[in-house]
Design a protein around this motif. Structure first.
Motif, PDB file in Angstrom:
ATOM      1  N   VAL A  19      -3.768   3.138 -10.454  1.00  0.00           N
ATOM      2  CA  VAL A  19      -2.609   3.426  -9.612  1.00  0.00           C
ATOM      3  C   VAL A  19      -3.037   3.589  -8.156  1.00  0.00           C
ATOM      4  CG1 VAL A  19      -0.841   5.164  -9.086  1.00  0.00           C
ATOM      5  CG2 VAL A  19      -1.200   4.428 -11.440  1.00  0.00           C
ATOM      6  N   ALA A  20      -4.170   4.272  -7.950  1.00  0.00           N
ATOM      7  CA  ALA A  20      -4.674   4.446  -6.581  1.00  0.00           C
ATOM      8  C   ALA A  20      -5.024   3.098  -5.953  1.00  0.00           C
ATOM      9  CB  ALA A  20      -5.887   5.369  -6.597  1.00  0.00           C
ATOM     10  N   LEU A  21      -5.661   2.216  -6.744  1.00  0.00           N
ATOM     11  CA  LEU A  21      -5.996   0.888  -6.228  1.00  0.00           C
ATOM     12  C   LEU A  21      -4.738   0.083  -5.927  1.00  0.00           C
ATOM     13  CD1 LEU A  21      -8.996  -0.070  -8.568  1.00  0.00           C
ATOM     14  CD2 LEU A  21      -9.090   0.567  -6.148  1.00  0.00           C
ATOM     15  N   TRP A  22      -3.737   0.190  -6.804  1.00  0.00           N
ATOM     16  CA  TRP A  22      -2.466  -0.498  -6.583  1.00  0.00           C
ATOM     17  C   TRP A  22      -1.825   0.002  -5.283  1.00  0.00           C
ATOM     18  CZ3 TRP A  22       2.149  -0.410 -10.613  1.00  0.00           C
ATOM     19  CH2 TRP A  22       3.156  -1.274 -10.157  1.00  0.00           C
ATOM     20  N   TRP A  23      -1.831   1.323  -5.086  1.00  0.00           N
ATOM     21  CA  TRP A  23      -1.235   1.918  -3.891  1.00  0.00           C
ATOM     22  C   TRP A  23      -1.929   1.385  -2.631  1.00  0.00           C
ATOM     23  CZ3 TRP A  23       2.552   5.976  -3.617  1.00  0.00           C
ATOM     24  CH2 TRP A  23       2.782   6.443  -2.323  1.00  0.00           C
ATOM     25  N   LEU A  24      -3.270   1.377  -2.642  1.00  0.00           N
ATOM     26  CA  LEU A  24      -4.015   0.941  -1.466  1.00  0.00           C
ATOM     27  C   LEU A  24      -3.851  -0.562  -1.222  1.00  0.00           C
ATOM     28  CD1 LEU A  24      -7.310   2.985  -2.006  1.00  0.00           C
ATOM     29  CD2 LEU A  24      -5.491   3.447  -0.345  1.00  0.00           C
ATOM     30  N   ALA A  25      -3.859  -1.349  -2.323  1.00  0.00           N
ATOM     31  CA  ALA A  25      -3.775  -2.802  -2.173  1.00  0.00           C
ATOM     32  C   ALA A  25      -2.409  -3.247  -1.685  1.00  0.00           C
ATOM     33  CB  ALA A  25      -4.095  -3.474  -3.512  1.00  0.00           C
ATOM     34  N   SER A  26      -1.351  -2.530  -2.076  1.00  0.00           N
ATOM     35  CA  SER A  26       0.006  -2.933  -1.710  1.00  0.00           C
ATOM     36  C   SER A  26       0.518  -2.221  -0.467  1.00  0.00           C
ATOM     37  CB  SER A  26       0.961  -2.662  -2.871  1.00  0.00           C
ATOM     38  OG  SER A  26       1.043  -1.264  -3.150  1.00  0.00           O
ATOM     39  N   ASP A  27      -0.209  -1.233   0.017  1.00  0.00           N
ATOM     40  CA  ASP A  27       0.255  -0.473   1.175  1.00  0.00           C
ATOM     41  C   ASP A  27       0.345  -1.377   2.400  1.00  0.00           C
ATOM     42  OD1 ASP A  27       1.084   1.982   2.349  1.00  0.00           O
ATOM     43  OD2 ASP A  27      -0.851   2.111   3.352  1.00  0.00           O
ATOM     44  N   SER A  29       2.273  -3.956   2.593  1.00  0.00           N
ATOM     45  CA  SER A  29       2.622  -5.322   2.208  1.00  0.00           C
ATOM     46  C   SER A  29       4.016  -5.686   2.729  1.00  0.00           C
ATOM     47  CB  SER A  29       2.589  -5.467   0.684  1.00  0.00           C
ATOM     48  OG  SER A  29       3.088  -6.727   0.283  1.00  0.00           O
ATOM     49  N   THR A  30       4.131  -6.888   3.272  1.00  0.00           N
ATOM     50  CA  THR A  30       5.427  -7.399   3.725  1.00  0.00           C
ATOM     51  C   THR A  30       5.917  -8.538   2.840  1.00  0.00           C
ATOM     52  OG1 THR A  30       4.292  -8.899   5.254  1.00  0.00           O
ATOM     53  CG2 THR A  30       4.971  -6.742   6.111  1.00  0.00           C
ATOM     54  N   ASN A  31       5.165  -8.813   1.775  1.00  0.00           N
ATOM     55  CA  ASN A  31       5.556  -9.853   0.827  1.00  0.00           C
ATOM     56  C   ASN A  31       6.712  -9.355  -0.018  1.00  0.00           C
ATOM     57  OD1 ASN A  31       5.753 -11.723  -1.293  1.00  0.00           O
ATOM     58  ND2 ASN A  31       3.560 -12.161  -1.237  1.00  0.00           N
ATOM     59  N   VAL A  32       7.822 -10.089  -0.023  1.00  0.00           N
ATOM     60  CA  VAL A  32       9.014  -9.636  -0.727  1.00  0.00           C
ATOM     61  C   VAL A  32       8.783  -9.554  -2.236  1.00  0.00           C
ATOM     62  CG1 VAL A  32       9.970 -11.961  -1.005  1.00  0.00           C
ATOM     63  CG2 VAL A  32      11.516  -9.991  -0.935  1.00  0.00           C
ATOM     64  N   TYR A  33       7.854 -10.372  -2.748  1.00  0.00           N
ATOM     65  CA  TYR A  33       7.575 -10.360  -4.177  1.00  0.00           C
ATOM     66  C   TYR A  33       6.534  -9.303  -4.562  1.00  0.00           C
ATOM     67  CZ  TYR A  33       9.853 -14.885  -3.766  1.00  0.00           C
ATOM     68  OH  TYR A  33      10.745 -15.887  -3.486  1.00  0.00           O
ATOM     69  N   TRP A  34       5.875  -8.716  -3.583  1.00  0.00           N
ATOM     70  CA  TRP A  34       4.818  -7.735  -3.830  1.00  0.00           C
ATOM     71  C   TRP A  34       5.075  -6.511  -2.959  1.00  0.00           C
ATOM     72  CZ3 TRP A  34       1.300  -6.637  -7.282  1.00  0.00           C
ATOM     73  CH2 TRP A  34       0.195  -5.859  -6.964  1.00  0.00           C
ATOM     74  N   PRO A  35       6.132  -5.748  -3.302  1.00  0.00           N
ATOM     75  CA  PRO A  35       6.476  -4.591  -2.468  1.00  0.00           C
ATOM     76  C   PRO A  35       5.435  -3.480  -2.611  1.00  0.00           C
ATOM     77  CG  PRO A  35       7.823  -4.618  -4.437  1.00  0.00           C
ATOM     78  CD  PRO A  35       7.038  -5.895  -4.441  1.00  0.00           C
ATOM     79  N   PRO A  36       5.315  -2.610  -1.621  1.00  0.00           N
ATOM     80  CA  PRO A  36       4.388  -1.477  -1.737  1.00  0.00           C
ATOM     81  C   PRO A  36       4.747  -0.584  -2.917  1.00  0.00           C
ATOM     82  CG  PRO A  36       5.136  -1.749   0.530  1.00  0.00           C
ATOM     83  CD  PRO A  36       5.980  -2.658  -0.315  1.00  0.00           C
TER      84      PRO A  36
END
Length: 258
Positions: A19-27, A29-36
Motif C-alpha cells: 500500500v505504501a509503494l502504491w501510494w508513493l508510485a501514484s502520488d 499522477s495525472t493519468n486518468v486511468y491511474w488516479p492517486p
C-alpha cells in the motif's frame, strides 16, 4: 498475547508495504486511468454506502457462499466415492480429466441457456469451477489412507459411516482442505466473471458499470473492495482450517521437533 501480535504483524507487514509503494508510485499522477491512491481512498466512502454494500457486496458474498458450499459438498461426496473404489476411478478418470480441462468461464453462455441469468446461473458457474480442485484432492486423499490403519479399522469391526467419518475423511482432510483453499480463490474469480456477463447487482456488475461510465476512481474502489473481500475470506478460512486440522498441525510440529 505476544505470539498473536507477531502473527498479526506478519500478516499485515507485506500488505502495508504494498500500500505504501502504491501510494508513493501514484502520488501526483495525472493519468486518468491511474488516479492517486489518496483519491481512491477519498472516493471509497462516497461510493460504498450502506445501500450499495447491501445491494452489491452482500449479494456477491451470498452467491459465492452458495456456489462454494455446493462445490464442497459435491466435490467431497464424489471424491470419496471415486477414491474408495478402483473400478469407479478407472471409469471416471478420463471424463473427469476432460471436464477439468474446460475453463469454467467458457461454460457461462452454455449455463445461461439452461439456468437463465438469475442467481442460479451465477451459483452454478461458481460451483462448476470450484468443484474440481476439491474433488481431485479428495480422491487423492482417500487413496492415500494408510493401509495399516484401514486394516486395523477392519479388524476392530469399524465399518460403514463410522469408518468413513473416523478414518477415511479424517485421513483425507488435509488434502480436502488444500482443495477447498484452491476452490475459494477460483470461486471469487468466477463470482466476478458471472456478474460481468449478466447481472443487475454484485461487485462484478458494479465494477463494469463504473468502467462504462468512465468513473475510474469508483472502478478502482470496487477493485480494492474485491481485494479486501478476498483477504478477509482467506483469513476466515485459515482460522477454520487451523481449528479443524489442529491435530494435523500438532502432529507436524511434533515431527519437526523430533
Amino acid at each position: 498475547m505476544r505470539g498473536v501480535l507477531l502473527r498479526v504483524g506478519y500478516v499485515l507487514a507485506l500488505p502495508a508495504v504494498l500500500v505504501a509503494l502504491w501510494w508513493l508510485a501514484s502520488d501526483g499522477s495525472t493519468n486518468v486511468y491511474w488516479p492517486p491512491l489518496r483519491t481512491i481512498l477519498r472516493t471509497f466512502p462516497d461510493v460504498w454506502t450502506g445501500q450499495r454494500l447491501h445491494d452489491d457486496l452482500l449479494r456477491s458474498v451470498l452467491r459465492l457462499l452458495a456456489g462454494y458450499a455446493t462445490a464442497a459438498v459435491a466435490g467431497v461426496a464424489l471424491g470419496t466415492v471415486i477414491g474408495s473404489y478402483r473400478r469407479v476411478r478407472a471409469v471416471c478418470e478420463p471424463v473427469l480429466e476432460f471436464l477439468r480441462a474446460v475453463p469454467p468461464p467458457v461454460l457461462v453462455p452454455v449455463i445461461m441457456l439452461f439456468a437463465g441469468i438469475g442467481d442460479t446461473m451465477k451459483i452454478v458457474v461458481i460451483a462448476s469451477g470450484g468443484v474440481w480442485p476439491i474433488l481431485l484432492n479428495t480422491v487423492e486423499g482417500v487413496r492415500a489412507v494408510d493401509p495399516v490403519m484401514a486394516e486395523t479399522a477392519r479388524s476392530y469391526g469399524i465399518t460403514g459411516a463410522a469408518r468413513l467419518r473416523t478414518l477415511v475423511l479424517r485421513s483425507a482432510s488435509p488434502q480436502i482442505f488444500a482443495g477447498l483453499r484452491q476452490a475459494l480463490s477460483i470461486g471469487i474469480i468466477l463470482m466476478v466473471i458471472s456478474e460481468m456477463f449478466a447481472a443487475s447487482n454484485g461487485l462484478g456488475f458494479a465494477i463494469v458499470q463504473f468502467q462504462r461510465g468512465f468513473a475510474i476512481p469508483d472502478m478502482w474502489t470496487g477493485i480494492l473492495l474485491l481485494g479486501l473481500l478476498g483477504f478477509a475470506l482467506s483469513v476466515v478460512f485459515q482460522v477454520v482450517e487451523r481449528r479443524v486440522l489442529g491435530w494435523y498441525h500438532g502432529l507436524r510440529a511434533t515431527t519437526r521437533r523430533s
